[in-house]
Design a protein around this motif. Structure first.
Motif, PDB file in Angstrom:
ATOM      1  N   VAL A 277       0.842  -1.201   0.000  1.00  0.00           N
ATOM      2  CA  VAL A 277       0.000   0.000   0.000  1.00  0.00           C
ATOM      3  C   VAL A 277       0.875   1.249   0.000  1.00  0.00           C
ATOM      4  CG1 VAL A 277      -1.635   1.346   1.359  1.00  0.00           C
ATOM      5  CG2 VAL A 277      -2.003  -1.085   1.043  1.00  0.00           C
ATOM      6  N   LEU A 278       1.922   1.231   0.826  1.00  0.00           N
ATOM      7  CA  LEU A 278       2.824   2.371   0.901  1.00  0.00           C
ATOM      8  C   LEU A 278       3.424   2.660  -0.473  1.00  0.00           C
ATOM      9  CD1 LEU A 278       4.360   4.387   2.800  1.00  0.00           C
ATOM     10  CD2 LEU A 278       6.188   2.710   2.830  1.00  0.00           C
ATOM     11  N   PHE A 279       3.879   1.621  -1.138  1.00  0.00           N
ATOM     12  CA  PHE A 279       4.509   1.758  -2.445  1.00  0.00           C
ATOM     13  C   PHE A 279       3.510   2.311  -3.465  1.00  0.00           C
ATOM     14  CE2 PHE A 279       6.149   0.062  -6.467  1.00  0.00           C
ATOM     15  CZ  PHE A 279       7.425   0.584  -6.406  1.00  0.00           C
ATOM     16  N   PHE A 280       2.291   1.745  -3.458  1.00  0.00           N
ATOM     17  CA  PHE A 280       1.242   2.155  -4.397  1.00  0.00           C
ATOM     18  C   PHE A 280       0.853   3.612  -4.166  1.00  0.00           C
ATOM     19  CE2 PHE A 280      -3.382   2.287  -5.448  1.00  0.00           C
ATOM     20  CZ  PHE A 280      -3.264   2.109  -6.814  1.00  0.00           C
ATOM     21  N   ASN A 281       0.647   3.980  -2.895  1.00  0.00           N
ATOM     22  CA  ASN A 281       0.265   5.354  -2.583  1.00  0.00           C
ATOM     23  C   ASN A 281       1.354   6.340  -2.975  1.00  0.00           C
ATOM     24  OD1 ASN A 281      -2.079   4.333  -1.615  1.00  0.00           O
ATOM     25  ND2 ASN A 281      -1.665   4.738   0.552  1.00  0.00           N
ATOM     26  N   ASN A 282       2.623   5.955  -2.775  1.00  0.00           N
ATOM     27  CA  ASN A 282       3.722   6.819  -3.203  1.00  0.00           C
ATOM     28  C   ASN A 282       3.654   7.073  -4.699  1.00  0.00           C
ATOM     29  OD1 ASN A 282       4.769   7.139  -0.717  1.00  0.00           O
ATOM     30  ND2 ASN A 282       6.411   5.627  -0.932  1.00  0.00           N
ATOM     31  N   LYS A 283       3.399   6.002  -5.466  1.00  0.00           N
ATOM     32  CA  LYS A 283       3.313   6.127  -6.928  1.00  0.00           C
ATOM     33  C   LYS A 283       2.207   7.098  -7.313  1.00  0.00           C
ATOM     34  CE  LYS A 283       6.233   3.546  -9.146  1.00  0.00           C
ATOM     35  NZ  LYS A 283       7.273   4.235  -9.794  1.00  0.00           N
TER      36      LYS A 283
END
Lengths: 403, 185
Positions: free
Chosen positions: B142-148
């Motif tokens: 989720v962290l990675f996706f939200n950063n993107k």
């Protein structure tokens, strides 16, 4: 995670290219030493062919060969539920999409390795001795380390560069031996035709044949050690419990048993060097594994957080160096993660004899033995080729029927 | 003529960027979904194990009726929970009920010698671990996706095609949030 894998790939490619240049140069110079006109290209061709064929073999059959050579047997969940569960846990923690196969090696020395170039076809093998000695948290630490090798694509890299190193050593040795034994006559005959030019080539070739393997080894070992640290750091991140791996490494280093089925070629694959028990300390530069005591100190030096930053800080403090184990991009993103409590089942506290018996039972189970618990307390072990319908207890002579 | 070529190249470049950006966003969103599904699988496994566990220990733990009833109650609430918030709350309660149970087990040496119970305990420990590891993995994704979604330039594509930020799986149980002690025993 993603940046880590990317940075790993970049570094591997640089290293593999420089080893490849070394290989091509070696082929060219030695080829020229044999035949001054056009021999260089033939030498390059032979060197690359040799590497290609060996790589193809290890790409398609490498895992199977390695597992067979080390005497590993594939297990299902019912042979060792705990081991299988832990591998599953680490597969989930690492976010790897495929479940590795699980193997047990029939040996009392504690050790483990991971193999498999393709991410969808990997395996983790541990020795029976490791299972007998470690508690759940420690075993989890070891499996996390192996899973990290799989996720970081270390195995692909180790195979490609390991084979290059092997080919460089092989070509250099063949060349030097051929000069020593058969080369003399040939060399004196041809020197009449081509004179000084070839002598210079031969001198350069000898120097190169001595230096190239050393350079290749240093390249290979330096990066291989870095990857061990990186796998330790990843293991801490997966398990959030550095003490598990630290105390596992401590137990592994304390054991005096030697893994008989390991050799110089397979040694870099294991979590701890299996060939260490020769009494002399290996030189730091020529060892594929960092000193185990240093790895333990770094793990124990991690304060409060299980992220990559914490590992890097502990590494700098223990070694007194500023080498980047973790790529800077990954460090920038890393946020503190809480370390968890020991959740595993309590330490077993077994005596040496009990450990040996557990290991023995496990190995028998692997070899399809079945067990009957007699009322007098004896565990009767029945070999797979036992054909009779009944068996008598060796102590109390009770009759037991077999299924 | 030259300007036309330059224009075509620029447009082609932008189109390519949009396609690759969109595809990678879809890929990461699917990874988030997959990570969520994994948590569900493990929670279901825990629900399936509990009736077995109660059945095995019932005979031994006659004085612990309350503890066992709490587990059963927490389980049926967790099974019935529908929304993400409800689920997280009910599962948190189940976790703490099982935690209490593990403490009580220490008082029953007979139970700890029972092979059947030991293998159930291993399964339960492992399922608990798998739940927390899959939660860990879900939050990472989720962290990675939200950063993107937030970062330039992929935020343009995310805004156009309505990629929304995903929710983290928060821990309800206060006790789990505390900084754990590290014991070097």
């Amino acid at each position: 995670m993603w940046e880590l894998i990317q940075a790993n790939k970049r570094k591997s490619i640089i290293l593999i290219i420089s080893m490849g240049i070394l290989l091509v140069l070696l082929g060219y110079i030695i080829g020229s030493a044999y035949i001054p006109d056009g021999g260089g290209l033939a030498g390059v061709f032979i060197a690359l062919m040799l590497w290609g064929v060996l790589y193809l073999i290890s790409y398609t059959r490498g895992s199977k060969i390695l597992l067979a050579v080390s005497g590993a047997k594939e297990i299902t969940k019912d042979i060792h539920p705990q081991l299988y569960n832990i591998v599953e846990e680490m597969k989930i923690a690492s976010g790897h999409p495929f479940m590795p196969k699980v193997y047990i090696i029939d040996s009392a020395a504690p050790n483990a390795f991971a193999t498999g170039i393709k991410p969808d076809n990997t395996a983790i093998a541990v020795t029976a001795g490791l299972l007998g000695r470690l508690n759940r948290d420690e075993l989890q630490g070891v499996i996390a380390h192996e899973m990290a090798h799989i996720v970081n694509r270390d195995i692909l890299f180790m195979t490609v560069s390991g084979i290059m190193l092997g080919v460089i050593v092989l070509i250099s040795e063949v060349f030097i031996y051929s000069l020593w034994f058969g080369g003399g006559g040939r060399y004196s005959k041809s020197s009449k035709d081509s004179g000084q030019g070839q002598i210079i080539f031969i001198v350069i070739a000898i120097a190169f044949a001595i230096l190239a393997p050393i350079a290749a080894r240093l390249l290979y070992f330096a990066i291989s050690r870095k990857r061990e640290y990186l796998a330790d750091a990843s293991a801490v991140r997966f398990t959030r419990y550095p003490e598990g791996l630290a105390s596992a490494l401590e137990k592994i280093s304390r054991s005096t048993e030697e893994l008989k089925k390991a050799n110089k070629v397979t040694a870099p694959m294991y979590i701890a060097n299996p060939l260490k028990k020769k009494g002399k300390k290996l030189n730091d530069l020529t060892s594929t594994h960092p000193p185990i005591s240093e790895r333990i100190k770094i793990l124990r030096g991690i304060a409060k957080s299980a992220d990559f930053n914490a590992y890097q800080t502990a590494f700098n403090k223990v070694t007194g160096k500023e080498t980047n184990i973790i790529p800077p991009a990954e460090l920038k993103d890393s946020t503190p993660i809480n370390i968890r409590d020991a959740i595993g089942l309590p330490a077993l506290g077994l005596t040496k004899k009990q450990t040996q018996r557990n290991v023995g039972n496990l190995i028998m189970k692997l070899n399809d033995y079945s067990f009957i618990n007699c009322e007098c307390g004896v565990k009767i072990k029945i070999p797979p080729n036992y054909k009779k319908k009944i068996v008598f207890c060796p102590r109390c002579r009770r009759r037991h029927k077999l299924k | 003529m030259v300007t036309a070529i330059v224009l075509i190249v620029i447009v082609a470049f932008i189109v390519l960027f949009f396609i690759s950006s969109y595809n990678s966003l879809v890929k990461f969103r699917n990874q988030v979904k997959n990570a969520w599904a994994q948590i569900d699988v493990q929670l279901k496994r825990r629900h399936d194990l509990i009736p077995n566990l109660i059945e095995t220990v019932k005979g031994y733990m006659t004085h612990e009726r309350d503890t066992l009833e709490n587990i059963t109650k927490a389980r049926s609430q967790a099974v019935a929970a529908e929304s993400v918030g409800e689920k997280a709350k009910a599962e948190g309660e189940l976790t703490s009920a099982l935690g209490k149970f593990n403490l009580v087990v220490e008082n029953y040496p007979d139970l700890k010698a029972n092979q059947n119970f030991l293998s159930l305990q291993e399964e339960l420990t492992s399922t608990e671990n798998k739940i927390s590891f899959s939660r860990q993995n879900y939050n990472d994704q989720v962290l990675f996706f939200n950063n993107k979604i937030q970062m330039f330039p992929s935020n343009i594509v995310a805004g156009m095609f309505k990629f929304n930020e995903e929710e983290f799986f928060e821990i309800e149980d206060q006790k789990e949030k505390e900084v754990p002690k590290v014991s070097f025993s």
